[in-house]
Scaffold this motif. Structure first.
Motif, short mmCIF file in Angstrom:
data_model
loop_
_atom_site.label_atom_id
_atom_site.label_comp_id
_atom_site.label_asym_id
_atom_site.label_seq_id
_atom_site.Cartn_x
_atom_site.Cartn_y
_atom_site.Cartn_z
N TYR A 35 0.86 -1.29 -0.09
CA TYR A 35 0.06 0.01 0.01
C TYR A 35 0.82 1.31 0.01
O TYR A 35 0.62 2.21 0.90
N PHE A 43 -5.36 -0.99 -5.61
CA PHE A 43 -6.17 -1.76 -4.62
C PHE A 43 -7.90 -1.18 -4.85
O PHE A 43 -8.61 -1.96 -5.24
N ILE A 46 -8.92 -2.59 -7.89
CA ILE A 46 -9.36 -4.22 -7.71
C ILE A 46 -10.80 -3.97 -6.92
O ILE A 46 -11.76 -4.94 -7.58
N TYR A 52 -14.00 -9.29 -8.33
CA TYR A 52 -14.03 -9.00 -6.99
C TYR A 52 -15.15 -8.82 -6.25
O TYR A 52 -15.42 -7.54 -6.14
N LEU A 54 -15.90 -8.96 -3.12
CA LEU A 54 -15.89 -8.48 -1.73
C LEU A 54 -16.52 -7.17 -1.31
O LEU A 54 -17.18 -7.12 -0.56
N GLY A 158 -13.92 -4.79 5.27
CA GLY A 158 -13.32 -5.25 3.95
C GLY A 158 -12.62 -6.48 4.21
O GLY A 158 -11.87 -6.91 3.45
N SER A 159 -12.83 -7.27 5.10
CA SER A 159 -12.06 -8.44 5.43
C SER A 159 -10.51 -8.46 5.51
O SER A 159 -9.72 -9.27 5.29
N ASN A 163 -5.80 -11.03 6.43
CA ASN A 163 -4.58 -10.82 6.46
C ASN A 163 -3.75 -11.58 7.49
O ASN A 163 -2.54 -11.46 7.21
N TYR A 203 -8.96 -13.06 -7.44
CA TYR A 203 -7.79 -12.89 -7.28
C TYR A 203 -6.83 -13.17 -8.44
O TYR A 203 -5.51 -13.12 -8.54
N PHE A 213 -0.90 -5.24 -8.94
CA PHE A 213 -1.00 -4.97 -7.31
C PHE A 213 -0.08 -5.79 -6.66
O PHE A 213 0.78 -5.23 -5.92
N MET A 249 -1.25 -15.62 -2.36
CA MET A 249 -0.65 -14.72 -3.35
C MET A 249 0.79 -15.01 -3.40
O MET A 249 1.61 -14.90 -2.15
N GLU A 279 1.04 -12.57 0.14
CA GLU A 279 -0.31 -12.47 1.04
C GLU A 279 -0.97 -13.73 1.31
O GLU A 279 -0.95 -14.54 0.43
N SER A 281 -5.12 -14.56 2.24
CA SER A 281 -6.33 -13.85 2.68
C SER A 281 -7.27 -14.80 3.29
O SER A 281 -7.61 -15.61 2.22
C1 AVJ Z 1 -7.55 -5.94 1.63
C2 AVJ Z 1 -6.72 -7.83 2.44
C3 AVJ Z 1 -9.22 -7.45 2.26
O1 AVJ Z 1 -7.53 -10.02 0.80
O2 AVJ Z 1 -9.01 -9.51 -0.51
C4 AVJ Z 1 -6.95 -7.99 -2.93
C5 AVJ Z 1 -6.42 -7.64 -0.74
N1 AVJ Z 1 -5.15 -8.97 -2.43
N2 AVJ Z 1 -6.62 -8.55 -3.97
C6 AVJ Z 1 -8.00 -9.32 0.04
C7 AVJ Z 1 -6.34 -8.01 -2.03
C8 AVJ Z 1 -5.42 -9.08 -3.63
C9 AVJ Z 1 -7.90 -7.97 0.29
N3 AVJ Z 1 -7.84 -7.24 1.64
#
Ligand code: AVJ
Length: 318
Positions: A35, A43, A46, A52, A54, A158-159, A163, A203, A213, A249, A279, A281
């Motif tokens: 970030y 992001f 995304i 995506y 979420l 935002g979950s 992480n 993803y 990203f 990731m 990462e 998630s």
């Molecule tokens: C911000 C952690 C909720 O895990 O979905 C989005 C970050 N990484 N695409 C996630 C993220 C790849 C996101 N978070």
């Protein structure tokens, strides 16, 4: 007497994190390094991708239930958002509160100053009885102890909690709990376990924004630490790990190579196919959410979800 001063090598926090992760085996880099200004922009992109789900699912939950959520959370509330980013979903809650209360204080906390700027710009002025107090801080290190009037509603949506490793998440909740008084509340967003294809696609978007990203963390090391990463020599890899209930990731080196990072005074060796883990998630179930909240010393008070139960918004209390 002859004295000589040997200058100590002082690393920046970024340099420390990179040195740590790149000398570990397997290699890793923490997701908070994504970030910088460019990463925060990517992001935001995304969150608008068709794959995506979420952000749009959580936003729909807020749109449907904002009134109920702020009603349940208490009276005379001040909002504190950890990892606020651009705070575009929070706006819905802020508006619901601003209709209910004479004054609303909003403290967005984020590592990205540029994202906070966007948050302040989009909120200030539009809602007359709102005061925004941005805080640039790494909330994973410590939860800010704020002295605010009335009760606190701490948002961790935002979950972002996905992480953390489970133990880290529990410790984090305990720290949040430590910053609260009786009557204060926490609102948490959890991405739920679902069809593996849907998880995978979220993803691995067709436009390649998630790949960009992910790769941006190497670009950031190049820009800020004089790194020599060739972004073409690494590939975005993201997959669902059902055993660990998480999306992973990685960045995979396409060839055997050595990469020099000037500010670390080191070069890092990669075998062909070697990965940097960038990462995790985690995805949740009703049971895993309840357990985590309980282990964090909080009481799960109420859950709101979408019709397909892709995402959950949970209100918890001390
Ligand atoms: C911000 C952690 C909720 O895990 O979905 C989005 C970050 N990484 N695409 C996630 C993220 C790849 C996101 N978070």
């Amino acid at each position: 007497m002859i004295t000589s001063k040997i200058p100590a090598v002082v690393f920046t926090p970024l340099a420390e994190e990179v040195l740590d992760g790149m000398t570990a085996s397997p290699k890793r880099l923490p997701p908070k390094l994504f970030y910088d200004a460019r990463g925060s922009k990517l992001f935001e992109q995304i969150t608008e991708l068709p794959e995506y789900y979420l952000t749009r699912t959580e936003r729909a939950i807020f749109q449907q239930f904002a009134g109920e959520i702020v009603e349940q959370a208490g009276t005379n509330l001040t909002l504190i958002e950890l990892g606020a980013g651009s705070a575009s979903k929070t706006r819905i809650l802020v508006q619901a509160l601003a209709r209910k209360q004479l004054r609303v204080g909003f403290y967005p906390v984020d590592v990205s100053a540029s994202a906070l700027k966007a948050a302040v710009a989009s909120l200030n002025g539009n809602i007359r009885n709102l005061r925004v107090h941005p805080i640039v801080a790494d909330y994973s290190a410590h939860v800010p102890l704020l002295d605010v009037p009335g009760s606190k509603l701490v948002l961790f949506i935002g979950s972002s909690i996905g992480n953390f490793e489970t133990e880290e998440a529990v410790q984090f909740l305990m720290r949040v709990r430590g910053s609260l008084a009786p009557g204060d509340a926490v609102l948490l967003g959890f991405d739920m376990v679902k069809n593996a294809r849907l998880l995978h696609d979220a993803y691995n978007d067709l436009q390649g924004v998630t790949a960009e990203f992910n790769l941006n963390v190497l670009g950031r090391i190049n820009r800020e630490l004089g790194g020599h990463f060739d972004l073409e020599a690494f590939q975005h890899v993201a997959f669902w790990n059902p055993k660990m209930s998480r999306i992973e990731m990685h960045l995979e080196s396409g060839l055997r190579q050595e990469v020099w990072v000037r500010d670390l005074g080191m070069k890092f060796k990669f075998a062909a196919g070697e990965r940097i883990h960038t990462e995790n998630s985690y995805k949740f179930t009703e049971t895993s959410i309840a357990k985590m909240i309980e282990h964090g010393g909080l009481h799960l008070e109420r859950t709101w979800t979408d019709p397909e139960q892709w995402f959950s918004v949970v209100l918890a209390r001390v």
